[in-house]
Scaffold this active site. Sequence first.
Site, PDB file in Angstrom:
ATOM      1  N   GLU A 110       0.878  -1.182   0.000  1.00 52.52           N
ATOM      2  CA  GLU A 110       0.000   0.000   0.000  1.00 52.52           C
ATOM      3  C   GLU A 110       0.905   1.219   0.000  1.00 52.52           C
ATOM      4  O   GLU A 110       1.584   1.510   0.987  1.00 52.52           O
ATOM      5  CB  GLU A 110      -0.888  -0.019   1.257  1.00 52.52           C
ATOM      6  CG  GLU A 110      -1.738   1.238   1.412  1.00 52.52           C
ATOM      7  CD  GLU A 110      -2.422   1.300   2.784  1.00 52.52           C
ATOM      8  OE1 GLU A 110      -2.786   0.243   3.351  1.00 52.52           O
ATOM      9  OE2 GLU A 110      -2.571   2.424   3.307  1.00 52.52           O
TER      10      GLU A 110
ATOM     11  N   ARG B 136       1.272  10.170   1.023  1.00 51.34           N
ATOM     12  CA  ARG B 136       1.796  11.146   1.984  1.00 51.34           C
ATOM     13  C   ARG B 136       2.974  11.877   1.396  1.00 51.34           C
ATOM     14  O   ARG B 136       3.496  12.823   1.993  1.00 51.34           O
ATOM     15  CB  ARG B 136       2.246  10.428   3.262  1.00 51.34           C
ATOM     16  CG  ARG B 136       1.077   9.855   4.021  1.00 51.34           C
ATOM     17  CD  ARG B 136       1.497   9.051   5.219  1.00 51.34           C
ATOM     18  NE  ARG B 136       0.426   8.135   5.540  1.00 51.34           N
ATOM     19  CZ  ARG B 136       0.372   7.383   6.618  1.00 51.34           C
ATOM     20  NH1 ARG B 136       1.343   7.423   7.500  1.00 51.34           N
ATOM     21  NH2 ARG B 136      -0.642   6.582   6.819  1.00 51.34           N
TER      22      ARG B 136
ATOM     23  N   THR C  89      -3.653   6.371   2.194  1.00 48.91           N
ATOM     24  CA  THR C  89      -3.769   7.789   2.555  1.00 48.91           C
ATOM     25  C   THR C  89      -4.392   8.588   1.401  1.00 48.91           C
ATOM     26  O   THR C  89      -3.973   9.705   1.097  1.00 48.91           O
ATOM     27  CB  THR C  89      -2.413   8.390   2.993  1.00 48.91           C
ATOM     28  OG1 THR C  89      -1.688   7.436   3.760  1.00 48.91           O
ATOM     29  CG2 THR C  89      -2.623   9.628   3.861  1.00 48.91           C
TER      30      THR C  89
ATOM     31  N   LYS D  45     -11.162  -0.013   7.136  1.00 47.03           N
ATOM     32  CA  LYS D  45      -9.889   0.115   7.845  1.00 47.03           C
ATOM     33  C   LYS D  45     -10.226   0.623   9.253  1.00 47.03           C
ATOM     34  O   LYS D  45     -11.076   1.501   9.410  1.00 47.03           O
ATOM     35  CB  LYS D  45      -9.027   1.119   7.086  1.00 47.03           C
ATOM     36  CG  LYS D  45      -7.754   1.559   7.783  1.00 47.03           C
ATOM     37  CD  LYS D  45      -6.927   2.419   6.834  1.00 47.03           C
ATOM     38  CE  LYS D  45      -5.858   3.198   7.579  1.00 47.03           C
ATOM     39  NZ  LYS D  45      -4.525   3.021   7.012  1.00 47.03           N
TER      40      LYS D  45
HETATM   41  C1  3PG Z   1      -1.517   3.686   8.378  1.00 47.83           C
HETATM   42  O1  3PG Z   1      -1.706   4.639   7.654  1.00 47.83           O
HETATM   43  O2  3PG Z   1      -2.135   2.631   8.210  1.00 47.83           O
HETATM   44  C2  3PG Z   1      -0.598   3.805   9.526  1.00 47.83           C
HETATM   45  O3  3PG Z   1       0.179   4.943   9.479  1.00 47.83           O
HETATM   46  C3  3PG Z   1       0.246   2.625   9.754  1.00 47.83           C
HETATM   47  O4  3PG Z   1       0.489   2.674  11.110  1.00 47.83           O
HETATM   48  P1  3PG Z   1       1.897   2.278  11.741  1.00 47.83           P
HETATM   49  O5  3PG Z   1       2.903   3.208  11.115  1.00 47.83           O
HETATM   50  O6  3PG Z   1       1.732   2.473  13.224  1.00 47.83           O
HETATM   51  O7  3PG Z   1       2.170   0.846  11.374  1.00 47.83           O
END
Ligand code: 3PG
Length: 208
Positions: A38, A42, A65, A125
């Site tokens: 994924e 960002r 994102t 999610k």
């Molecule tokens: C996401 O967008 O799913 C999270 O930023 C992932 O979370 P993590 O960095 O705590 O694994």
Amino acid sequence: MADEMFSVRIVPVVVLHDAHDAEPLGKALVAGGLPVAEITFRTAAAAESIRAMSGIEGLVVGAGTVLNPDQVDEAVAAGATFIVSPGLRRDVVRAAQAAGVPVLPGAVTPSEIMAAQELGLDTVKFFPANVYGGASAIKALSAPFGGMRFVPTGGVSASNLSDYLSLGCVPAVGGSWMVPVDAIREGAYDRVSELCRDAVAAAAAVGK
Ligand code: 3PG
């Protein structure tokens, strides 16, 4: 929703600052037994990274994102085969549905889950999972929403993924722990593959 991206029950959440890193990273994921990525919007490198990765044999590439419908279109045009969003925006969900790709919007409250159901979705999610009550919150939400599935991300790691994956309503977990930004920056792809192998082994051990 199509479950291709849940095949090993882990979805790596990738942040790439330089699209040149996309191809070696994608190959490192596949080498580590994690055939999915994924790529998060960002950074400005997201679409180009998706394009570079979507040519890799055996790798399912999606976008994360994703905050607006334009990004859905940009991601799909680049080759993304699934869309993940931190929250639920109807126009984002509809854009993904119109493009014919599975979409995973964030939903952590009963009202958000009902909005997702209204849009015809059966998987959301659950983010940030560690802040919104973790596995016990998902378990509680699955009582009224029996058909709904949750993909927790945020604070998930190899050491706690079994808390989530042992729940029947959790098809997969997401997280960034196996794709550390510093490892990518240093080109330490063997380390990434090793972290992927450990993660896949931990997921496979759940319920055995
Ligand atoms: C996401 O967008 O799913 C999270 O930023 C992932 O979370 P993590 O960095 O705590 O694994």
